[in-house]
Scaffold this motif. Structure first.
Motif, PDB file in Angstrom:
ATOM      1  N   ARG A  24     -39.978  -4.257 -30.911  1.00  0.00           N
ATOM      2  CA  ARG A  24     -40.071  -2.857 -31.339  1.00  0.00           C
ATOM      3  C   ARG A  24     -41.073  -2.680 -32.480  1.00  0.00           C
ATOM      4  O   ARG A  24     -41.745  -1.655 -32.584  1.00  0.00           O
ATOM      5  N   GLU A  79     -36.517   3.580 -35.076  1.00  0.00           N
ATOM      6  CA  GLU A  79     -35.509   4.620 -34.873  1.00  0.00           C
ATOM      7  C   GLU A  79     -34.213   4.340 -35.630  1.00  0.00           C
ATOM      8  O   GLU A  79     -33.446   5.256 -35.931  1.00  0.00           O
ATOM      9  N   ASP A  80     -33.954   3.060 -35.940  1.00  0.00           N
ATOM     10  CA  ASP A  80     -32.746   2.713 -36.686  1.00  0.00           C
ATOM     11  C   ASP A  80     -33.049   2.394 -38.152  1.00  0.00           C
ATOM     12  O   ASP A  80     -32.279   1.711 -38.828  1.00  0.00           O
ATOM     13  N   GLN A 118     -41.291   1.961 -39.906  1.00  0.00           N
ATOM     14  CA  GLN A 118     -40.193   2.850 -39.542  1.00  0.00           C
ATOM     15  C   GLN A 118     -39.861   2.730 -38.059  1.00  0.00           C
ATOM     16  O   GLN A 118     -40.702   2.963 -37.196  1.00  0.00           O
TER      17      GLN A 118
END
Length: 254
Positions: free
Chosen positions: A204, A167-168, A165
């Motif tokens: 990320r 943020e987008d 998971q």
């Protein structure tokens, strides 16, 4: 091919947006937006319909400027670190197109690699081809080699493979493989294979499991590799490679 007047010359009848894309002006989707916005003219008349087809005798203009056809070109480039994946940079940083001063065509990168990421990047003036490869449904695999701070467990690597998971949204399934580790320095080399193209995605993903990336290189794009190239080198794709990429993307979409 030019018709002697500097305008697009098309063999047979082609949809207007496809002609614009082939000319390297924009992707087909962007070309459609330009048409709907009334910014495209054919033979002096504004065209706002997407179904219009043009031939070699038609004069095409985008935003008042005659559109010249370009011979499509396709390059595989070994992007160095510290180079921006753009045609130019307002901050004055070196751009990938600076490595192609002899190329007359208006080439641009297919997707992007971060400023601090090196590796395989494609460049072309074929907007339709670029848009096809970048479309999420194409699911073109990209292989990255990351040097990370820390040594992840097998379970943590599995979490990357299952999707993690961000943020987008959650990432798609991936493949992760530890190539080496250095307990003394507290670092590891991981191979990560993904098919998405989100901004700074690989960095990320590792940050999400607590292992910041120290160095990152894209090693492979579909079946293409950096074999035989040094940082800053480029080569033209063969006709067969272009056909293979297009076929691969279309197969994934169907």
């Amino acid at each position: 091919m030019k018709n002697g007047k500097g305008f697009i010359e098309v063999i047979d009848m082609e949809r207007l947006q496809k002609v614009i894309a082939h000319a390297g002006i924009a992707s087909r989707r962007k070309a459609e937006e330009l048409i709907l916005a009334g910014k495209v003219m054919v033979n002096g008349k504004v065209v706002k319909e997407l179904g219009v087809k043009v031939s070699s005798s038609d004069r095409v203009e985008v935003e008042g400027i005659p559109v010249e056809s370009e011979v499509p070109v396709y390059f595989l480039f070994y992007k160095p670190r510290g180079v921006i994946s753009s045609v130019k940079d307002e901050k004055g940083r070196k751009a990938v197109t600076d490595y192609f001063p002899e190329i007359e065509q208006r080439i641009y990168p297919v997707g992007r690699l971060d400023y601090d990421t090196s590796g395989l990047l494609l460049l072309t003036n074929d907007g339709e081809f670029a848009n096809l490869l970048m479309h999420p449904s194409s699911e073109i695999e990209k292989v990255y080699i990351a040097k990370i701070k820390g040594i992840p467990t097998r379970e943590q690597l599995r979490s990357l493979e299952k999707g993690i998971q961000l943020e987008d949204g959650k990432t798609a399934p991936a493949r992760a493989k530890m190539l080496s580790l250095d307990k003394r320095k507290g670092s590891a080399i991981i191979e990560l294979t993904i098919h998405e193209g989100r901004n700074r995605q690989v960095r990320r993903m590792f940050e999400a499991i607590g292992y910041p990336v120290m160095k990152l290189r894209r090693e492979q794009y579909a079946f293409l590799t950096l074999h035989g190239l040094k940082s800053g080198d480029a080569r033209e794709l063969t006709t067969h490679e272009v056909k293979q990429l297009r076929a691969l993307a279309l197969t994934k979409k169907s």
